[in-house]
Every structure is written in C-alpha cells, then in structure tokens.
Scaffold this motif. Sequence first.
Motif, PDB file in Angstrom:
ATOM      1  N   CYS A 144      -7.826   4.982   0.842  1.00 59.42           N
ATOM      2  CA  CYS A 144      -8.121   5.561   1.970  1.00 59.42           C
ATOM      3  C   CYS A 144      -6.641   6.572   2.514  1.00 59.42           C
ATOM      4  O   CYS A 144      -6.767   7.410   3.173  1.00 59.42           O
ATOM      5  N   ASP A 157     -11.138  11.925  12.620  1.00 64.81           N
ATOM      6  CA  ASP A 157      -9.500  11.940  12.753  1.00 64.81           C
ATOM      7  C   ASP A 157      -8.736  13.004  11.954  1.00 64.81           C
ATOM      8  O   ASP A 157      -7.847  12.467  11.115  1.00 64.81           O
ATOM      9  N   LYS A 214      -5.261  11.206   4.244  1.00 64.22           N
ATOM     10  CA  LYS A 214      -3.990  11.477   4.802  1.00 64.22           C
ATOM     11  C   LYS A 214      -3.207  13.039   4.272  1.00 64.22           C
ATOM     12  O   LYS A 214      -2.513  13.392   4.988  1.00 64.22           O
ATOM     13  N   GLN A 243     -16.048   2.789   5.996  1.00 71.80           N
ATOM     14  CA  GLN A 243     -15.480   2.988   7.357  1.00 71.80           C
ATOM     15  C   GLN A 243     -14.533   4.035   7.372  1.00 71.80           C
ATOM     16  O   GLN A 243     -14.062   4.787   8.241  1.00 71.80           O
ATOM     17  N   CYS A 244     -13.403   4.057   6.550  1.00 77.31           N
ATOM     18  CA  CYS A 244     -12.145   4.573   6.371  1.00 77.31           C
ATOM     19  C   CYS A 244     -12.636   6.081   6.306  1.00 77.31           C
ATOM     20  O   CYS A 244     -12.208   7.221   6.708  1.00 77.31           O
ATOM     21  N   GLU A 266     -15.591  -1.195   3.934  1.00 78.37           N
ATOM     22  CA  GLU A 266     -14.427  -0.685   4.233  1.00 78.37           C
ATOM     23  C   GLU A 266     -14.048   0.598   3.921  1.00 78.37           C
ATOM     24  O   GLU A 266     -13.444   1.510   4.691  1.00 78.37           O
ATOM     25  N   ALA A 267     -14.493   0.896   2.608  1.00 79.72           N
ATOM     26  CA  ALA A 267     -14.483   2.390   2.367  1.00 79.72           C
ATOM     27  C   ALA A 267     -15.259   3.299   2.898  1.00 79.72           C
ATOM     28  O   ALA A 267     -14.733   4.202   3.316  1.00 79.72           O
ATOM     29  N   TRP A 321      -9.047  -0.595  -1.496  1.00 79.72           N
ATOM     30  CA  TRP A 321      -9.799   0.654  -0.710  1.00 79.72           C
ATOM     31  C   TRP A 321      -8.852   0.848   0.302  1.00 79.72           C
ATOM     32  O   TRP A 321      -8.821   2.026   0.733  1.00 79.72           O
ATOM     33  N   SER A 322      -8.084  -0.033   1.067  1.00 81.63           N
ATOM     34  CA  SER A 322      -7.250   0.786   1.912  1.00 81.63           C
ATOM     35  C   SER A 322      -6.129   1.464   1.368  1.00 81.63           C
ATOM     36  O   SER A 322      -5.588   2.512   2.050  1.00 81.63           O
ATOM     37  N   ASP A 352     -13.949   7.638   9.542  1.00 79.42           N
ATOM     38  CA  ASP A 352     -12.748   7.497  10.496  1.00 79.42           C
ATOM     39  C   ASP A 352     -11.865   9.068  10.264  1.00 79.42           C
ATOM     40  O   ASP A 352     -11.781   9.834  10.805  1.00 79.42           O
ATOM     41  N   ALA A 353     -11.863   9.338   8.747  1.00 76.00           N
ATOM     42  CA  ALA A 353     -11.211  10.516   8.148  1.00 76.00           C
ATOM     43  C   ALA A 353     -12.044  11.808   8.857  1.00 76.00           C
ATOM     44  O   ALA A 353     -11.241  12.867   9.002  1.00 76.00           O
ATOM     45  N   GLU A 388       0.888  -1.028   0.040  1.00 77.75           N
ATOM     46  CA  GLU A 388       0.136  -0.074   0.033  1.00 77.75           C
ATOM     47  C   GLU A 388       0.912   1.205  -0.009  1.00 77.75           C
ATOM     48  O   GLU A 388       2.059   1.243   0.852  1.00 77.75           O
TER      49      GLU A 388
END
Length: 393
Positions: A42, A82, A46, A74-75, A71-72, A38-39, A78-79, A19
């Motif tokens: 995400c 966070d 950042k 959730q990230c 998964e998408a 997806w990871s 979180d963004a 990644e």
Amino acid sequence: MRLAAAALALLTGLATACEPNWIDNSVEVDVFISQARWSAVCVAFKNDHDGKDTLRTYTAQKIVEHPEVAEATQCACDAVMDWPHGPYDAAVVDGFKGSRRDDLTACVLPALAESMPAEERTRLVTQIGDIASPSAYAKMVELSADTSESTAVRAAAVRSLMAVRDDHKADLMARLKDDPAPEVRAEAAAVFENVKDDDVVAALVDAAKDDDDGLVRAAALKAVVKLKIDETDAMVCDLMMNDPDERVRDRAVRSFKGSKRRVALDCLKKRLLTEEKSDAVRKSTLKAIYASPDDYAPKVLCDAVGPFVRMYIDEVPVHKQPDSDAYDIVKHQNNRDFENTHDCAKRALSQGGHSCWGKWYLADWVERMGGNAFKPTCKGMDPANAGQVISFE
C-alpha cells in the motif's frame, strides 16, 4: 536481468525488514504481494512524483485480484479519497476497472459529493461505470435520469450502461424517447445498436424519422440500419434524400457503404444523381458506391459521370476545390473499373452541357487514359498551360 536481480534481492533480504517508506516500481509491488506484506504494498499509493500514476493504477489492479484480503481492500479504498492533489485519485480508480466489485464501488461513490471541474466529474462517472458492478450500474441509471447533472455526465452514464442494456432496457428506452437532452437521447440510441427486439427497433425507427435533433436521428439510424429489413431500407433511402441535416444524410449514405444489395445501390444512385450541396455527403456517396463489390456499382458510377460533372463542376476546377474527392467522380470510377474509364469520360464529354472546366476535366481524363480530346482554355487558367495535364492527386 536487472528486474530479476531486484526481485531476488527483495525476496531474500526484505522478508524481515521494516516497511518501506517509498515504492517506485512494479517489481517491488509484486515482491511484497508474494510475501503477503500488504501494508508494504500500500505504500505504492503514496507515489505521486515523476508521472507515477501508472504505478498507483498497477497497484490497484493487483489488489483487485485479492478480494479475500480485507487489509488490501481497505488501503485501496483509503487511497481513493486520501489524495492531496485533487478531490480523488483517478489513477487508483482506473485500477478498479472491470473488477465488478461493489465494495470497491462504495469506496469511489463518495467522490461524487466532492467539488470538481465538469470534465473531471464526467471522467469520474465514466470510471464508476467501468467498474461494472451492480451498484455502479444502479448509480449510472440514477445519474442518467438526473437533470440537475450536466448533459455530459448524463450521457456518460447512459454510455456506461451499454454492457447491461438488457437489465436496464426500460431505463434506456425512457432516455431515448423522452430525455430533454439530444446528446443523452443519442447515447441511448447507440446503446441499442443492432438490438432486434421489436419494441427497440420501433423506437429507433421513430427516433431516426421524427426526432427533432439531427444528432439523435443519425445515432438512431446507425443503431438500427444493419438489421437490413424493408422498413429500415426505406427509412435510409428517405433520410439520405430528404433529411435537412447533412449529418443524417451522410450517416444514411455511409450505412450502405460497400453493400451488394440492389436496393442499396439504387438508392445511392438516386442520391448521386440528385443535387447535393454537402461536400461530405457527395464524397460519402461516391465512396459508398466505389466500395461495393457488385458489378452494378461501376456501371452506376460510369453512367453518372456526365450528369455529376454538369451539376458540380462550374467555374472552380476539381483540383482547386477544398475537398477534391467530393467532385472527382472519374477518379472513383477509375479506381473501381479503370478498364472503362476512357469510355466513361469520352461518353460523358459527348453528352454536352458542361461548363468550360467540366469539359477540361473530362478531356483531361480521356487524355490520361490514352485518348485524345480538346481541352479548352478556361477562366483562371494560364493559356500556356491549357493543354497540360493538371494533377488531381
């Protein structure tokens, strides 16, 4: 070509790579989405350097298109919270706009519990409303009625309900009739613009006539006036003549701008021939009549030249006024019906009763249109320039 090459390189060379540590363009986001990585996608959340808010918004928008990918989602959630540079990441929430997704709304609502400047909180409320989900609208109803919130926040909440006014009609009617803040009442009136329900029309007419605040009266007037019913016509005429707040008089005048209806033009004529201390209202009245395509409009302007000049042109010439368009009635008449400008100015001059600068103004227009008229020397004028044309542009 460069973007295509970058995309091809990523597609062919990164399928089995680790990644990324960093993403700084939308091409990479699109490639990783196409690979269902997806990871990797995400990682774009950042990016907080070099004004890359737009990349985080873009990434959120792309994730919105894939509600089936937990998964998408959730990230992205979180963004939102966070975010090291503030109470929440507004750029990510911008990407949720119009998604209508309650799951994404739930990710943003916790930000309301965070401490932030008033302006930022108002933006957050608007962003939540813009998600346009059922839970977002429910929160807007709650905030709009919460008097512990700032007026700006409650007004923003009301504004967000415009898209679903039928679903929350009772809540909005309560804000229009009973809210203690005029800004909130005004926003509620705006939400109901052009609504023809009898109870809404009645509430708007009442607000336009009787609300204690001119801001609300003006908003209610704008909301209901396009219905063009006898009750609203009479209300508009009364408000443009008698309301103590120039904002309301101005809004009433503007509501008839360009109208071909005789009732509207007669009302504007009455406003034009009755002394008005507000430059803004006079200017709006002249422009409203000028904009009418009806043949009656230039006649109204022409007939009003004499009385208008007597009322408003005294010791200060038109071209020295802060807003000359509020005084230059012949300019508006000429723009609308130049073939009769000479006769209109000449007839007004012959009526008499004008100040020195009023006579000069009318005589100047007669000369402009090819005629002859005596131009006096008035106070503040250089006698050497008394006979010269002064530009009114």
